[in-house]
Design a protein around this motif. Structure first.
Motif, short mmCIF file in Angstrom:
data_model
loop_
_atom_site.label_atom_id
_atom_site.label_comp_id
_atom_site.label_asym_id
_atom_site.label_seq_id
_atom_site.Cartn_x
_atom_site.Cartn_y
_atom_site.Cartn_z
N PRO A 103 0.80 -1.24 0.00
CA PRO A 103 0.00 0.00 0.00
C PRO A 103 0.82 1.28 0.00
O PRO A 103 0.34 2.32 -0.45
N GLU A 104 2.06 1.22 0.50
CA GLU A 104 2.85 2.45 0.60
C GLU A 104 3.68 2.74 -0.64
O GLU A 104 4.32 3.79 -0.73
N PHE A 105 3.67 1.81 -1.60
CA PHE A 105 4.47 1.97 -2.81
C PHE A 105 3.60 2.38 -4.00
O PHE A 105 2.43 2.01 -4.08
N THR A 106 4.20 3.11 -4.93
CA THR A 106 3.49 3.51 -6.14
C THR A 106 3.26 2.30 -7.05
O THR A 106 3.87 1.24 -6.87
N ALA A 107 2.40 2.48 -8.04
CA ALA A 107 2.19 1.43 -9.04
C ALA A 107 3.52 1.05 -9.70
O ALA A 107 3.80 -0.13 -9.93
N LEU A 108 4.35 2.04 -9.98
CA LEU A 108 5.63 1.79 -10.64
C LEU A 108 6.51 0.90 -9.77
O LEU A 108 7.06 -0.10 -10.26
N ASP A 109 6.64 1.23 -8.49
CA ASP A 109 7.51 0.44 -7.62
C ASP A 109 6.89 -0.91 -7.27
O ASP A 109 7.61 -1.90 -7.07
N ASN A 110 5.56 -1.00 -7.19
CA ASN A 110 4.93 -2.30 -6.98
C ASN A 110 5.23 -3.22 -8.16
O ASN A 110 5.57 -4.40 -7.97
N ALA A 111 5.11 -2.70 -9.38
CA ALA A 111 5.37 -3.53 -10.56
C ALA A 111 6.84 -3.93 -10.63
O ALA A 111 7.17 -5.03 -11.10
N ALA A 112 7.72 -3.07 -10.17
CA ALA A 112 9.16 -3.34 -10.24
C ALA A 112 9.65 -4.23 -9.11
O ALA A 112 10.81 -4.69 -9.13
N MET A 113 8.82 -4.52 -8.10
CA MET A 113 9.28 -5.19 -6.88
C MET A 113 10.02 -6.51 -7.13
O MET A 113 11.06 -6.76 -6.49
N PRO A 114 9.56 -7.40 -8.03
CA PRO A 114 10.33 -8.63 -8.25
C PRO A 114 11.75 -8.37 -8.75
O PRO A 114 12.66 -9.14 -8.47
N LEU A 115 11.94 -7.28 -9.48
CA LEU A 115 13.28 -6.93 -9.96
C LEU A 115 14.11 -6.31 -8.84
O LEU A 115 15.33 -6.52 -8.77
N PHE A 116 13.47 -5.55 -7.95
CA PHE A 116 14.18 -5.05 -6.77
C PHE A 116 14.69 -6.23 -5.93
O PHE A 116 15.80 -6.21 -5.42
N ILE A 117 13.83 -7.26 -5.79
CA ILE A 117 14.21 -8.45 -5.01
C ILE A 117 15.42 -9.13 -5.64
O ILE A 117 16.28 -9.68 -4.94
N ARG A 118 15.51 -9.07 -6.95
CA ARG A 118 16.68 -9.63 -7.66
C ARG A 118 17.91 -8.72 -7.55
O ARG A 118 18.96 -9.05 -8.07
N ARG A 119 17.73 -7.57 -6.91
CA ARG A 119 18.80 -6.58 -6.74
C ARG A 119 19.24 -5.98 -8.08
O ARG A 119 20.40 -5.58 -8.25
N MET A 120 18.30 -5.90 -9.00
CA MET A 120 18.58 -5.19 -10.25
C MET A 120 18.73 -3.70 -9.95
O MET A 120 18.12 -3.17 -9.01
N ASN A 121 19.54 -3.02 -10.72
CA ASN A 121 19.65 -1.58 -10.62
C ASN A 121 18.26 -0.95 -10.61
O ASN A 121 17.42 -1.26 -11.45
N GLU A 123 16.96 1.96 -11.26
CA GLU A 123 16.48 2.72 -12.41
C GLU A 123 16.14 1.81 -13.59
O GLU A 123 15.14 2.03 -14.29
N GLU A 124 16.94 0.78 -13.80
CA GLU A 124 16.63 -0.19 -14.86
C GLU A 124 15.34 -0.93 -14.54
O GLU A 124 14.50 -1.15 -15.42
N ALA A 125 15.18 -1.32 -13.26
CA ALA A 125 13.96 -2.01 -12.85
C ALA A 125 12.74 -1.13 -13.07
O ALA A 125 11.70 -1.59 -13.57
N ARG A 126 12.85 0.14 -12.71
CA ARG A 126 11.71 1.05 -12.89
C ARG A 126 11.42 1.28 -14.37
O ARG A 126 10.25 1.43 -14.76
N GLU A 127 12.44 1.29 -15.19
CA GLU A 127 12.21 1.48 -16.62
C GLU A 127 11.45 0.29 -17.20
O GLU A 127 10.53 0.46 -18.01
N ARG A 128 11.80 -0.91 -16.77
CA ARG A 128 11.07 -2.10 -17.23
C ARG A 128 9.63 -2.08 -16.71
O ARG A 128 8.70 -2.45 -17.43
N ALA A 129 9.47 -1.66 -15.46
CA ALA A 129 8.13 -1.59 -14.89
C ALA A 129 7.29 -0.56 -15.63
O ALA A 129 6.10 -0.77 -15.88
#
Length: 229
Positions: A103-121, A123-129
């Protein structure tokens, strides 16, 4: 093409029994199912037929009691919980009836979360999201948190999150069950379009025959086994 490349998901003779006091209740008796890469498969069945149980087993969320499950050619049999988690993150996406967005994250960061978990950069994760959200029609809602999104928009964000890793297969459990008919059609269309874009297979549990007819193939779970629908 070998089996590892041809199939996104395979289940062989899967069984599951629950205990009800002293009584054993078989839910899945002998489920065998092959899902090819890029295929969309709907599983129909009455309430209580074990559809969600089957989906949890296929996704490595429940332990295998009997039989075997392979995800992108890798058997779940004998994997540690950590190894199952890595396989899920690498090869599977999940969409549920409830979106389970943070609930505290934007749509962009929610969509990018699996890539954050993978420790992807980040900005790259957000661009894919961003690209995934644009494909499901949410390019204008990137900075909104879930409470600022409609039910259909929340589900489309969950779909983008499920497919952001380009998984071999997406497992969807009644993903449009809480939506009205028109929104349900839009959300399911987004799921199909993004899966095709990413080359992912879909296994969807649904009561909606109209949605099932839009899939490549439909089967029914009855008396603990898979039958042609």
């Amino acid at each position: 093409m070998n089996d590892q490349n041809e199939y996104a998901l395979r289940a062989k003779h899967v069984a599951r029994t629950y205990r009800d006091g002293e009584r054993e209740v078989p839910v899945l008796r002998d489920v065998t199912l092959d899902v090819r890469r890029g295929e969309t498969l709907a599983i129909l069945g009455a309430s209580g037929s074990g559809k969600s149980t089957l989906l949890h087993i296929l996704g490595g969320l429940d332990e295998l009691e009997a039989g075997e499950v392979e995800i992108a050619g890798v058997s779940l049999r004998g994997l540690s919980e950590g190894a199952r988690g890595e396989l899920r993150n690498r090869s599977l996406g999940f969409v549920y009836q409830f979106h389970h967005l943070l609930p505290e994250f934007t749509a962009l960061d929610n969509a990018a979360m699996p890539l954050f978990i993978r420790r992807m950069n980040r900005e790259e994760a957000r661009e894919r999201a961003r690209a995934a959200l644009e494909l499901v029609g949410l390019g204008h809602r990137l900075d909104h948190i879930p409470s600022q999104l409609s039910g259909g928009e929340r589900q489309r964000t969950a779909i983008a999150r499920a497919l952001i890793t380009e998984p071999a297969c997406v497992l969807a459990d009644e993903p449009t069950g809480n939506l009205d008919h028109e929104t349900s059609e839009q959300v399911f269309g987004s799921l199909l379009a993004l899966a095709r874009e990413k080359g992912s297979a879909i296994v969807i549990v649904t009561h909606d025959r109209e949605l099932a007819r839009r899939c490549d193939r439909t089967v029914r779970l009855a008396d603990g086994v898979i039958e042609p629908a």
